[in-house]
Every structure is written in structure tokens, then in C-alpha cells.
Scaffold this motif. Structure first.
Motif, PDB file in Angstrom:
ATOM      1  N   GLN A 202      30.428  72.736  75.429  1.00  9.79           N
ATOM      2  CA  GLN A 202      29.086  72.288  75.780  1.00  9.79           C
ATOM      3  C   GLN A 202      29.040  70.779  75.573  1.00  9.79           C
ATOM      4  OE1 GLN A 202      26.088  72.340  77.525  1.00  9.79           O
ATOM      5  NE2 GLN A 202      25.845  74.390  76.656  1.00  9.79           N
ATOM      6  N   ALA A 203      28.548  70.059  76.565  1.00  8.07           N
ATOM      7  CA  ALA A 203      28.437  68.607  76.440  1.00  8.07           C
ATOM      8  C   ALA A 203      27.218  68.258  75.592  1.00  8.07           C
ATOM      9  CB  ALA A 203      28.331  67.967  77.817  1.00  8.07           C
ATOM     10  N   GLY A 204      27.439  67.487  74.539  1.00  8.80           N
ATOM     11  CA  GLY A 204      26.344  67.034  73.683  1.00  8.80           C
ATOM     12  C   GLY A 204      26.095  65.557  73.912  1.00  8.80           C
ATOM     13  N   ARG A 205      25.023  65.235  74.598  1.00  9.85           N
ATOM     14  CA  ARG A 205      24.759  63.846  74.966  1.00  9.85           C
ATOM     15  C   ARG A 205      24.214  63.058  73.782  1.00  9.85           C
ATOM     16  NH1 ARG A 205      20.480  63.587  79.365  1.00  9.85           N
ATOM     17  NH2 ARG A 205      22.035  64.788  80.504  1.00  9.85           N
ATOM     18  N   GLY A 206      24.813  61.898  73.534  1.00 13.70           N
ATOM     19  CA  GLY A 206      24.334  60.997  72.494  1.00 13.70           C
ATOM     20  C   GLY A 206      23.998  59.640  73.088  1.00 13.70           C
ATOM     21  N   TYR A 207      23.124  58.907  72.428  1.00 14.57           N
ATOM     22  CA  TYR A 207      22.631  57.630  72.948  1.00 14.57           C
ATOM     23  C   TYR A 207      22.889  56.515  71.950  1.00 14.57           C
ATOM     24  CZ  TYR A 207      19.908  60.519  76.204  1.00 14.57           C
ATOM     25  OH  TYR A 207      19.523  61.417  77.165  1.00 14.57           O
TER      26      TYR A 207
ATOM     27  N   PRO B 292      32.237  66.512  73.575  1.00 16.13           N
ATOM     28  CA  PRO B 292      32.682  67.869  73.921  1.00 16.13           C
ATOM     29  C   PRO B 292      32.636  68.789  72.701  1.00 16.13           C
ATOM     30  CG  PRO B 292      34.574  66.433  73.650  1.00 16.13           C
ATOM     31  CD  PRO B 292      33.361  65.576  73.406  1.00 16.13           C
ATOM     32  N   VAL B 293      31.726  69.760  72.717  1.00 17.65           N
ATOM     33  CA  VAL B 293      31.479  70.608  71.548  1.00 17.65           C
ATOM     34  C   VAL B 293      31.904  72.044  71.843  1.00 17.65           C
ATOM     35  CG1 VAL B 293      29.757  71.386  69.882  1.00 17.65           C
ATOM     36  CG2 VAL B 293      29.516  69.133  70.969  1.00 17.65           C
ATOM     37  N   ALA B 294      32.798  72.580  71.023  1.00 13.89           N
ATOM     38  CA  ALA B 294      33.231  73.974  71.136  1.00 13.89           C
ATOM     39  C   ALA B 294      32.226  74.877  70.413  1.00 13.89           C
ATOM     40  CB  ALA B 294      34.622  74.144  70.533  1.00 13.89           C
ATOM     41  N   PRO B 295      32.166  76.174  70.768  1.00 14.64           N
ATOM     42  CA  PRO B 295      31.185  77.070  70.145  1.00 14.64           C
ATOM     43  C   PRO B 295      31.290  77.148  68.625  1.00 14.64           C
ATOM     44  CG  PRO B 295      32.114  78.097  72.106  1.00 14.64           C
ATOM     45  CD  PRO B 295      32.896  76.842  71.866  1.00 14.64           C
TER      46      PRO B 295
ATOM     47  N   ALA C 116      34.096  67.014  69.615  1.00 11.18           N
ATOM     48  CA  ALA C 116      32.672  66.813  69.312  1.00 11.18           C
ATOM     49  C   ALA C 116      32.388  65.367  68.896  1.00 11.18           C
ATOM     50  CB  ALA C 116      32.210  67.813  68.258  1.00 11.18           C
ATOM     51  N   MET C 117      31.748  65.184  67.735  1.00 12.97           N
ATOM     52  CA  MET C 117      31.345  63.846  67.287  1.00 12.97           C
ATOM     53  C   MET C 117      32.431  63.152  66.462  1.00 12.97           C
ATOM     54  SD  MET C 117      27.429  64.787  66.186  1.00 12.97           S
ATOM     55  CE  MET C 117      26.914  63.104  65.866  1.00 12.97           C
ATOM     56  N   MET C 118      33.608  63.788  66.356  1.00 11.18           N
ATOM     57  CA  MET C 118      34.661  63.252  65.497  1.00 11.18           C
ATOM     58  C   MET C 118      35.864  62.783  66.302  1.00 11.18           C
ATOM     59  SD  MET C 118      33.313  63.528  62.546  1.00 11.18           S
ATOM     60  CE  MET C 118      34.702  63.242  61.461  1.00 11.18           C
ATOM     61  N   GLY C 119      35.669  62.466  67.570  1.00  7.62           N
ATOM     62  CA  GLY C 119      36.790  62.106  68.431  1.00  7.62           C
ATOM     63  C   GLY C 119      37.607  60.944  67.920  1.00  7.62           C
ATOM     64  N   MET C 120      36.948  59.824  67.597  1.00 13.76           N
ATOM     65  CA  MET C 120      37.680  58.652  67.120  1.00 13.76           C
ATOM     66  C   MET C 120      38.319  58.908  65.755  1.00 13.76           C
ATOM     67  SD  MET C 120      37.842  56.097  69.167  1.00 13.76           S
ATOM     68  CE  MET C 120      37.069  55.249  70.537  1.00 13.76           C
TER      69      MET C 120
END
Length: 267
Positions: free
Chosen positions: A120-125, A206-209, A231-235
Motif C-alpha cells: 500500500q502506498a503511504g503518501r507523505g509530505y 511502500p508499506v507491506a501489510p 515503508a518509512m525506513m528506506g534510507m
């Protein structure tokens, strides 16, 4: 709650200090806060993504990597149990091994191979102040407002939110208002109007279930390594992920156990 996180971190050998407002003022002199306290993780670090990616690109190119910009993947060519080429809008690209690391768009590419990699795509700004009223030295997370504050050179980046809205990259004004209204409640020298004229940016996480990345060789396609869903930990996870992907491609045993990251765990 954050003090409990700090205590757990210390038990794992991660330095963490619970600070009073006065102690926070000593850590960040000249910055105006309205907070009950803070938790400081001295080993946390931050960087400017654009500078990092430019350096990595230059390094990779020097080692012989080729970049195909604006080249959309449209499918795959296979023979038996092996992938022989990736199809793109600019023609087929043949190789011995392939890595699927398409972020939020990975499920589409995986589907063409008969693989189910739910994401699921989690959009951040984010909004970046070019000339902020005050410039903190330390990055921070405003926990209740779900905001991340990051000094980048002489600029200050304010980002946040997790909006589940598919792979469409469009700006939702309500999310921007939430960021610009929430930030000054913590950093009191700022006002919402400081962001007037600042161009917002959004990206898709990109967030897995189950919240775990997908990392490993495909059982169905032995010459395919899947690496996505960070997810939010890519880097943060990129260095160890790159190391493991390299080991998989070289048919070496990964440095850590990746059984729980099985890219086909959802069938």
C-alpha cells in the motif's frame, strides 16, 4: 510513552536521554519550544537525501553502472523458470539476474510475473523553509502531530503524515494545513504563514501489510531478487539491504537471517 521507548533503547545498548524543557534548551540554545520535555537519542543522525543520492549515483557510474532515466518497465520476457529480459518502453534489457526494487509500484511489476507482493502506498509530505526564523541543530519528531523536523544545511524541512491514497502523486491541501498548523505549536517562533509560497512535495512510501520489507530470492523465479516494502525506513535500511542484495546475487549466505522477510510470504 517516549520515556518507556528510551528505557527500552538503553536496554538494547542505544543511548537515550529523557530531557526536561530546561535541558532541551541547553541542547538547542536559541530555539523556542513549547513542550513538556524531550527524548534525545545522541546516535541518531540526519542528512540531505539529494546530496546522498547524487554522490551514490556518481560512485555507481564510476563503477560501470548504467542509468536508464524515464524508462518505464512494461513487462518481462521469460523462458522456463528464468527471466531473460525486462521489457521497457525503450526496448528489452537482457540480463542474467534481476532485482525488483520498484517501491510502491512493485506490485504491478510483480503481478506480470504471477507474483503477489501486496504493498500500500503511504503518501507523505514535506515543506522546506529556505530561510527559517530559527535553525535547530538536531532533527526531531513532534510525536503527537506526527511531524519530522530536519535541518538541512541552512534550510529546515518539515514533513509528516501517512495518507493511504494509492499511487497517485497529488497534493492534498488538508494534509499541508495539518503540517503548517502543527509545527508552530512545538516551535513557537514560527507561524503557519511562514510556509506561504513554499512548494510542498509528496512521496510514496511502500508499506507491506505486516510492516516488514520484502527481501529475498523468488522461489518461482530463481534469478529474481525482490527488495521493496521498506515503508518509512528506506534510507535507514538501505545500507544493510544493499549488502544483502549483493550477497544474494553472489549466491552467498546473507549477513543476517531474512526468513521473516520472504518476498512471497503472502502467496
Amino acid at each position: 510513552e517516549e520515556a518507556a521507548v528510551a528505557e527500552r533503547g538503553r536496554a538494547w545498548g542505544i543511548p537515550a536521554n529523557v530531557l526536561t524543557p530546561a535541558q532541551l534548551a541547553e541542547l538547542e540554545p536559541g530555539i523556542s519550544f513549547d513542550v513538556a520535555g524531550a527524548v534525545h537519542f545522541p546516535k541518531d543522525a540526519h542528512f540531505t537525501p539529494e546530496r546522498l543520492m547524487a554522490a551514490l549515483q556518481q560512485l555507481a557510474a564510476g563503477l560501470g553502472a548504467q542509468f536508464r532515466w524515464q524508462t518505464e518497465v512494461t513487462g518481462w520476457r521469460t523462458a522456463g523458470e528464468r527471466i531473460t529480459a525486462v521489457r521497457t518502453a525503450a526496448g528489452d534489457i537482457e540480463a542474467d539476474q534481476f532485482v525488483l526494487a520498484g517501491g510502491s509500484w512493485s506490485p504491478v511489476a510483480a503481478r506480470d510475473l504471477g507474483l503477489r507482493v501486496p504493498i500500500q502506498a503511504g503518501r507523505g509530505y514535506t515543506l522546506t523553509l529556505a530561510q527559517p526564523r530559527q535553525l535547530p541543530k538536531v532533527c526531531s519528531i513532534c510525536v503527537e502531530a506526527r511531524l519530522a523536523i530536519t535541518p538541512m544545511g541552512g534550510t529546515l524541512r518539515v514533513g509528516g503524515t501517512m495518507e493511504i491514497a494509492g499511487c497517485e502523486e497529488r497534493i492534498n491541501p488538508l494534509r499541508i494545513e495539518g503540517i503548517t498548523a502543527g509545527f508552530p505549536r512545538y516551535y513557537t517562533a514560527f507561524q503557519a504563514r511562514d510556509f506561504d509560497g513554499v512548494e510542498p512535495w509528496c512521496g510514496l512510501r511502500p508499506v507491506a501489510p505486516d510492516g516488514m520489507p520484502y527481501l529475498g530470492r523468488s522461489a518461482r523465479w530463481p534469478n529474481l531478487v525482490i527488495s521493496t516494502g521498506h515503508a518509512m525506513m528506506g534510507m535507514s535500511l538501505a545500507p544493510i539491504t544493499g549488502k544483502i542484495v549483493g550477497q544474494l546475487l553472489a549466491d552467498e549466505r546473507p549477513a543476517v537471517d531474512i526468513q521473516l522477510l520472504n518476498p512471497e510470504r503472502f502467496g
